[in-house]
Each structure stands twice: as C-alpha cells, then as structure tokens.
Design a protein around this motif. Sequence first.
Motif, PDB file in Angstrom:
ATOM      1  N   ARG A 699       0.367  11.964  10.096  1.00 51.46           N
ATOM      2  CA  ARG A 699       1.736  11.514   9.860  1.00 51.46           C
ATOM      3  C   ARG A 699       1.818   9.989   9.954  1.00 51.46           C
ATOM      4  O   ARG A 699       2.499   9.338   9.164  1.00 51.46           O
ATOM      5  CB  ARG A 699       2.678  12.139  10.888  1.00 51.46           C
ATOM      6  N   LYS A 700       1.116   9.457  10.891  1.00 50.55           N
ATOM      7  CA  LYS A 700       1.136   8.023  11.070  1.00 50.55           C
ATOM      8  C   LYS A 700       0.451   7.329   9.877  1.00 50.55           C
ATOM      9  O   LYS A 700       0.929   6.293   9.378  1.00 50.55           O
ATOM     10  CB  LYS A 700       0.410   7.663  12.369  1.00 50.55           C
ATOM     11  N   VAL A 701      -0.643   7.913   9.432  1.00 50.61           N
ATOM     12  CA  VAL A 701      -1.335   7.338   8.251  1.00 50.61           C
ATOM     13  C   VAL A 701      -0.415   7.350   7.047  1.00 50.61           C
ATOM     14  O   VAL A 701      -0.315   6.366   6.305  1.00 50.61           O
ATOM     15  CB  VAL A 701      -2.635   8.107   7.988  1.00 50.61           C
ATOM     16  N   ALA A 702       0.292   8.465   6.797  1.00 53.13           N
ATOM     17  CA  ALA A 702       1.192   8.557   5.638  1.00 53.13           C
ATOM     18  C   ALA A 702       2.304   7.529   5.740  1.00 53.13           C
ATOM     19  O   ALA A 702       2.707   6.919   4.739  1.00 53.13           O
ATOM     20  CB  ALA A 702       1.759   9.963   5.538  1.00 53.13           C
ATOM     21  N   LYS A 703       2.821   7.301   6.972  1.00 53.60           N
ATOM     22  CA  LYS A 703       3.892   6.327   7.140  1.00 53.60           C
ATOM     23  C   LYS A 703       3.398   4.910   6.850  1.00 53.60           C
ATOM     24  O   LYS A 703       4.087   4.112   6.190  1.00 53.60           O
ATOM     25  CB  LYS A 703       4.406   6.399   8.574  1.00 53.60           C
ATOM     26  N   ILE A 704       2.191   4.616   7.312  1.00 57.20           N
ATOM     27  CA  ILE A 704       1.638   3.270   7.057  1.00 57.20           C
ATOM     28  C   ILE A 704       1.439   3.058   5.552  1.00 57.20           C
ATOM     29  O   ILE A 704       1.793   2.011   4.986  1.00 57.20           O
ATOM     30  CB  ILE A 704       0.320   3.095   7.816  1.00 57.20           C
ATOM     31  N   ALA A 709       3.056   0.577   0.291  1.00 52.56           N
ATOM     32  CA  ALA A 709       3.454   0.719  -1.106  1.00 52.56           C
ATOM     33  C   ALA A 709       4.829   0.107  -1.345  1.00 52.56           C
ATOM     34  O   ALA A 709       5.055  -0.572  -2.359  1.00 52.56           O
ATOM     35  CB  ALA A 709       3.441   2.184  -1.519  1.00 52.56           C
ATOM     36  N   GLU A 710       5.787   0.316  -0.443  1.00 52.45           N
ATOM     37  CA  GLU A 710       7.159  -0.142  -0.672  1.00 52.45           C
ATOM     38  C   GLU A 710       7.299  -1.655  -0.552  1.00 52.45           C
ATOM     39  O   GLU A 710       8.225  -2.249  -1.114  1.00 52.45           O
ATOM     40  CB  GLU A 710       8.102   0.549   0.314  1.00 52.45           C
ATOM     41  N   GLU A 711       6.379  -2.293   0.174  1.00 58.47           N
ATOM     42  CA  GLU A 711       6.525  -3.738   0.351  1.00 58.47           C
ATOM     43  C   GLU A 711       5.973  -4.550  -0.832  1.00 58.47           C
ATOM     44  O   GLU A 711       6.126  -5.761  -0.875  1.00 58.47           O
ATOM     45  CB  GLU A 711       5.836  -4.169   1.634  1.00 58.47           C
ATOM     46  N   GLN A 712       5.336  -3.868  -1.807  1.00 61.92           N
ATOM     47  CA  GLN A 712       4.836  -4.587  -2.978  1.00 61.92           C
ATOM     48  C   GLN A 712       5.985  -4.884  -3.942  1.00 61.92           C
ATOM     49  O   GLN A 712       6.757  -3.978  -4.304  1.00 61.92           O
ATOM     50  CB  GLN A 712       3.764  -3.759  -3.690  1.00 61.92           C
ATOM     51  N   VAL A 723       3.228   9.215  -0.965  1.00 60.40           N
ATOM     52  CA  VAL A 723       1.901   9.337  -0.364  1.00 60.40           C
ATOM     53  C   VAL A 723       1.560  10.817  -0.325  1.00 60.40           C
ATOM     54  O   VAL A 723       2.340  11.635   0.181  1.00 60.40           O
ATOM     55  CB  VAL A 723       1.862   8.729   1.047  1.00 60.40           C
ATOM     56  N   VAL A 724       0.397  11.188  -0.816  1.00 58.48           N
ATOM     57  CA  VAL A 724      -0.024  12.587  -0.910  1.00 58.48           C
ATOM     58  C   VAL A 724      -1.294  12.760  -0.079  1.00 58.48           C
ATOM     59  O   VAL A 724      -2.243  11.978  -0.180  1.00 58.48           O
ATOM     60  CB  VAL A 724      -0.289  12.979  -2.376  1.00 58.48           C
ATOM     61  N   PHE A 725      -1.244  13.809   0.806  1.00 59.55           N
ATOM     62  CA  PHE A 725      -2.433  14.191   1.567  1.00 59.55           C
ATOM     63  C   PHE A 725      -3.201  15.170   0.684  1.00 59.55           C
ATOM     64  O   PHE A 725      -2.868  16.338   0.572  1.00 59.55           O
ATOM     65  CB  PHE A 725      -2.002  14.832   2.878  1.00 59.55           C
ATOM     66  N   THR A 726      -4.278  14.689   0.053  1.00 61.54           N
ATOM     67  CA  THR A 726      -4.897  15.470  -1.015  1.00 61.54           C
ATOM     68  C   THR A 726      -5.906  16.498  -0.538  1.00 61.54           C
ATOM     69  O   THR A 726      -5.935  17.615  -1.051  1.00 61.54           O
ATOM     70  CB  THR A 726      -5.596  14.514  -1.992  1.00 61.54           C
ATOM     71  N   ALA A 727      -6.749  16.168   0.466  1.00 61.97           N
ATOM     72  CA  ALA A 727      -7.821  17.133   0.816  1.00 61.97           C
ATOM     73  C   ALA A 727      -8.489  16.732   2.120  1.00 61.97           C
ATOM     74  O   ALA A 727      -8.369  15.597   2.585  1.00 61.97           O
ATOM     75  CB  ALA A 727      -8.860  17.182  -0.310  1.00 61.97           C
ATOM     76  N   ARG A 761      -3.374  -3.112   8.303  1.00 63.78           N
ATOM     77  CA  ARG A 761      -2.554  -2.172   9.091  1.00 63.78           C
ATOM     78  C   ARG A 761      -3.439  -1.175   9.853  1.00 63.78           C
ATOM     79  O   ARG A 761      -3.145  -0.838  11.000  1.00 63.78           O
ATOM     80  CB  ARG A 761      -1.595  -1.423   8.166  1.00 63.78           C
ATOM     81  N   PHE A 762      -4.499  -0.692   9.255  1.00 65.44           N
ATOM     82  CA  PHE A 762      -5.398   0.239   9.936  1.00 65.44           C
ATOM     83  C   PHE A 762      -6.093  -0.440  11.110  1.00 65.44           C
ATOM     84  O   PHE A 762      -6.337   0.172  12.157  1.00 65.44           O
ATOM     85  CB  PHE A 762      -6.435   0.796   8.968  1.00 65.44           C
ATOM     86  N   ARG A 763      -6.431  -1.721  10.967  1.00 58.04           N
ATOM     87  CA  ARG A 763      -7.055  -2.451  12.058  1.00 58.04           C
ATOM     88  C   ARG A 763      -6.068  -2.594  13.211  1.00 58.04           C
ATOM     89  O   ARG A 763      -6.430  -2.486  14.382  1.00 58.04           O
ATOM     90  CB  ARG A 763      -7.518  -3.814  11.573  1.00 58.04           C
ATOM     91  N   GLU A 764      -4.777  -2.855  12.880  1.00 61.59           N
ATOM     92  CA  GLU A 764      -3.764  -2.994  13.925  1.00 61.59           C
ATOM     93  C   GLU A 764      -3.508  -1.664  14.636  1.00 61.59           C
ATOM     94  O   GLU A 764      -3.305  -1.614  15.860  1.00 61.59           O
ATOM     95  CB  GLU A 764      -2.473  -3.536  13.316  1.00 61.59           C
TER      96      GLU A 764
END
Length: 841
Positions: A699-704, A709-712, A723-727, A761-764
């Motif tokens: 859930r946290k990954v999808a939010k990040i 995406a929205e800030e571009q 954001v799609v959790f594919t597999a 963001r992943f590093r943070e």
Amino acid sequence: MRLSRIFPDVTSLCASFLILFLSIVALPLDGAAQSPGEAGEPPALVASDYDEWEGVAQRAEDAIEQDRASQEAFDQLRAELVDWRSRFETAQSANSAAISAVQAQLDTLGPAPENGDEPTALAQQRSDLTARLEELASPARQAEIAYSRADALIRSIDANLRARQTQALMEIGPSPLDPSHWPGALEDVATFAAALAGDVMDNWNDPNQRQVFRQNLPVIAFLVLLAMVLVLRGRGWIERLALSVLDQKQSAARWLFSFIVSLGQIGLPVIGLAVLAAAGTTSGLLGQRGETIAQSIVGAGTLFFFTRWLAAYVFPVSERAGLMLQISQTQLREGRVYANVLGLVLALYVLAREAITLEGWDAGTRSVLLFPLIVVTGLSLLRVARFLILHGRADPDDEDGARSFRQQIVLALGRTVALLAVLGPALASVGYLQAGQALTFRMLYSLELLSFLLIMQKLVGEIYIVFTGDRDRASEALLPVLLSFALTVATLPVFALIWGARRTDLGEAWAQFRAGFDIGDTHISPGDFLIFVLVFVAGYAMTRLLQGAMRTSILPKTKLDKGGQNAVISGLGYVGIFLAALIAITTAGIDLSSLAIVAGALSVGVGFGLQTIVSNFVSGIILLIERPISEGDWIEVGGQMGFVRSISVRSTRIETFDRTDVIVPNADLISNQVTNWTRGNLIGRLIVPVGVAYGSDTRKVAKILQDVAEEQPLVLLNPPPGVVFTAFGGDSLNFEIRAILRDVTQILDVQTEMHHRIAERFREEKIEIPFAQRDIWLRNPEALREASHPLATQAVPPQTEQDSEAQADQTPLRPSHLTQDDLPDGSADTDGDGDGGGGDR
C-alpha cells in the motif's frame, strides 16, 4: 582599312560568329521565315516567276556538270539559289487560310457513305469542295517541288566546293627543302623590298608629294612619337597596373577590375600601330604597296598582342591572375616565352600572306617563305603541348587517385597538339604545304580560342561571386555552369570555321535547325520548343505562386491541420505541373497521338519492370488523399521510429532520433503495419514498470508511485494516473505506473524524471529494489585447497565441463565467486545435484 585582307581567317571567324548570333536573336517564334512588314499571307508565285527560276536552275545545273566555274562564281550562283529557295519556302504557305476553310467544310460533311446512298446536293457540294481544295493547294505543291530542286542544287554546289577544298589541301607542290627554290624565293623577297623602297623614293622625288610631307611633318612627328610611346611603353604600364590591383587583396571585384584594365594590353599597342599606319598614310610617301603593308601591320600586331594577353592568363605571373597550370614557376615563365614566339610568328604569317597576295608569288616562293614559320610554330606548339601534358599528369585532386575530367581533357588535348605540331611541318617539308599550314596554324587558332573561352568562363564565375559574395559555393552553383556551357556551345561554330567549315555550311546547318525535324506526323522546330518552354515556365511559376498564396494566406485560416495543409499544397503542385506541361504541349502544336502506339507498348514494360515504382506512386497519392500519416507525425514502421519530414509521390522521408534520414517507399506505409504516435493529437500513455523487494508494504509503495506520477507537470489529471499491482515476480513485487501525457513526444523526459523521483522516494522510505541473485555449490571443495594459487574474487557465469556441476537456486548469493581458471581440473557442479555435470542424475 582592309582588315579582311590583313588577317582573313580571324576576320571571317568573327564575322561569321556575329552573323550566327544575330540570326539567333532574330529567330521568329514560329520557326518560319517571314518577310518584314508582311501582315497577311505570302503571295503565290506566278508563271513568270517560275520561268525565271527555270533559267537560274538550268544555269546552275550546267555549272555543276561542267565544274569549270571559279569559287567566286559558285558563291554568287549559290546566293541566287538560296534567295529562290527562301521564296519557294514562303510560297508553300500560300492560300493557307482558304485551304483551312475548305478543309473545315469537308470535315463537317464527313466521309461519303460506303453504300453510295447520299443526297445529290451533298454529293455535289463535296465534289465542289474537293475540286476547290485541289485548286488552292496546287500553288503550294508547285512551290514545294521547286523548293526541293533548289535545295538539291545548293547541296550539289556545297559538295563541289568541299571537294575543291579537300583537293587543295591534298595538293602536293615543291618541297621547301629543295635548295633549287631558295634563290628564286630570296630574289622575290628582295624584289618586293626594293619595290617598297622604290615607291618611297619615287614619292620623295615628286615635288608635290615632298611638299605634302613637309606640310604634315609636325603632325607626322607627333603621331610617330605617340605611336612609339603606346607600342613600346603602353602595354608595360597596363600590365603593371593590373598586377598591382591583384597583389593588394584577393577579391572578385579586384579581379574584374584587373581584367578590364588588362584589356589595355591589347588596346593601347594596337592604337599605337594604327596611329603609326595613319602617320605613314599622312606622309604620302608609302605608295600603294606600303599603305597595304602598313594596314597589315595593324592586323598582325593585333594578333601578336592578343596572343600575349592570353599568355598572361594561361601562364600568369601572379597566382591570382587566373588559369594556373599545375607546373613550376620556371615552366610558367618558359610558357610565356613560347606564347610570345607564337604571337610573333602569327604576325609574320599574316604579313607573309599579304605579300604573297600582293605579288602573286609562285608555289616555290610560297613554300620557302612559309615553311620556316610552320616549323617555328610546330616547335613552339610542341613545347606548349608538353606543359599541357604535365598539367594533365599532375597529382589528382581526388582522394581515390583518379584524375578529374578536366585533367583528362587537358591530357588528351596536349597529346593532340603534340601530334599535329610534328605532323604539320612534316607534311609541309615533303610538299603538302596547304595541309601542313592548315594543321599547324589551325591548331594555334584553336588553342587561342580555347584559352579565350576559359578566360570568359572564369569571368562569368567572378561576376557571379561579385553578385552573390559566396566564393565557396560558386563552383557548385548552377547558373555559372549554365552560362559556361552556353559560351562553349557558342564557340562551336567558330571552331568549325577554324577547321575548314564554310560560312555557307554553317548557314545551311542553322537553316535546317530553324526548320526543325519530324517525328512521325509531328513537326518540331526551335520555335515550337521555345513556345513550349515559355508556356511551361509560365504555368510552373503560376503554380508556385498559387501554392505560396495557399500556404501563407488561405490554408492557415482554415481548420485543416498542418499535415492536411501540406497534402493540399503538394497535390496542387502536382496538378499544376501536369496542367502546365499539357497546355505547353498543346500550345506548341506538338501532336502526341503518334506516340499512342509507343505508349501502349511501353505500358507492358511499366506493368512488369516498373511495377514497384508505379505501386509507390499510387501509394503516395493515397497517402496524400487519406492522410493516415502527415508531416510532423511521430511514426514507427519496419523497426524505424522518427518524425515524418516530407511525403512525395514515391517515398516518405523520416528523420530518426539519431538525426538520420530514412527513405521509406510509400508502398511499405500502405501495406505494412504503421504505428502513429501523434495521429490527430499529441496525447499518449506512459507505462513505467517498478519492482520492489518481497516484504515491502504494497500500500505504501502504491501511494508513493501515485504521488510521483501526479507531481509530473506533463501528466494529465483527468483521467488521473493510476498504479497497478501487476504480479508476484520471481525476484520482486511488480507494479506499473500508467499515466496519460499531454505531449507524448516528451515521453522519455517524463520517464527519466519519474525514475529519479522513484529512486529518491524509495531511498527515503527504506524500500528496497531487488536484483536477481544466484548460489554456486562446489562438489569437491578440497580440491580448491590444493590449488597452487589463491582463490580469485571475480565472478563469471558458470560453465559446463564434462566432470563439473553447479547448482543454482533463488537463495541469496554467498561471497564466493569463482572462475573456471580457479579450479585445477575445471570441475564444477553447474546444476546443483552434486554429480559434476549439467544434466539430471
């Protein structure tokens, strides 16, 4: 002055060239010879005219058959025949308007019925019209028959004169090497000199002539002084002035000014000679022979100073002067010396011919007098030929070592000059004086004309540079090349006159050119060609103007996109050019119906050999009409991706992201699959795959990812990105960012920026991005301890050997990484089952 007697060759060449030029300028557009002031139809010739013509034709036939008339008589008779031929040519158009009217009526009536069932009135009207047509066409047919007779007589006279000219060249006379002719020749020359001196003494002994001389002595002294200054000093002054202009700064304007100044090297000395001749005439002491020789000196001096002027450009002192040969400075200086010798010999040749004409010396004296001039000319030409050959054999400018076309021409010219320089004196030495004289001096005249042509071509190039200011592109520009080609064509008649063609021959060639030629039932003349060119150029210009108006004024105000506007403009251009060509052909009166059979035969070849070209052409028309792609679209076809830059009727040019042009046949765009990324608009979707390590908060990954995406700024918020959790992947948990971009051409920039933000963001948030890992299991690790060298720490992919085996799984990698060289016997367990091999147990 009787310049035609002074140097008949050069004067006749210039006069003939001027006549040809005036004939070109005076060419009527319809290609037919029309009398001045003739507003209506030419009158038909009457019976008295044909009676007079019969007498002229009979006289010409008798003269040709007997072959006793002199060349002057044949020339006069030929002129009469040419006049009659022109009259007959004009008379062939008699009653043309009435003939057209009667023929139109017959065409309206149509052909007579095959069964003969026709009203009596119509049959009678057709019979009357046919008889009237025969009556009207009779004068034209009679004139046509007379024209053919006159033309045949003219051709016979020309053939007779050419045969005489050839016979004169092949006539053998006394050899100049025979000593028995030398005393007579020396006596004739001494007698001529004594006659000149005697004329002067006789006039001096005459009290009246002596009184005239004394009265004009101040004027004579001034003229002689002025002549000496102009002849002895004038050329040197002009040469130093021209060179000083070139040495200051290299520019086209300075070269042109130097060229104009250099003409004074001819003008001032020739004026000085003319002043000197005028002084001799004013004195009244020269007599008829002396005045003739004085006038001849002017012409001879003109040739001498003209030759020196040419040498200053062919073998220049300054590198900026012009036509530099690829030879050394010593050879250039030697070339100027030999050119001056040639000019002096040419001047003496003119004087010798004038003396021979005045005194009427026999063949032996002519041979002895002219042979030394021929020999000196041949030796000088041989040296000049050596310089030309050296230039042709110089190091080529091309990188592949091949000689340029100009070098090959110069090399062939040098060899030809060398051959004729030897052959001319050799023929003259055995008695063929006319042939040797013709070969030697005609080659000299040709070299001078060729040098003058090259100077004029350089003059054209420098003038072009003055107007454009671009010297680098002048050699590649089309206009100077066309003008140089026109100058070359204009000199061809002069070359023909030099090598024995008569002015009447050139006149006949020009008359045939003006008359045109027939292709089937179609008659094509220069007038028709000019009309075709003018009409086509006018139609082409109107098409371009209309395209420009549509591009800048009309189409921008419509709702068509850029691709549609380009399609309309391109289609308009093709239609306009086709109509311009069709109207030009129709206006010029060119009948293409006779080409229908040929076109039908060629259609078979088009169907087989040109089917690819036709397919691409039709595909290009479909692209312009349907517009599945337009200029500026971003497309992908055949593994090539880029922007469409131009669409023609045969191919389409695509500019790739590597800034290379790819030419794609239009048939491939119609028959193959094409991806158009920007068809209709620039909106497109971006998919960014992302993988995270197992154990991460999904859930946290999808939010990040959603925040990234929205800030571009280029990502549309309606519809919003997702954001799609594919597999559940083999190494990671897989997600995808799916976003709609307002400008899909910026997809790489947006994707790059998203990757940067995701990494940050992943590093943070302490979210790990996994990577693939493998374990290596060794079957016999005790063998490693016995190795003579320490274990290496660099990793390579496991390799399969006959006695080795490796086992791979998905567990984290240990810090032991071995190469095959680290194993003493190369054994490794590559599949992890402990059997030392890569297969199943």
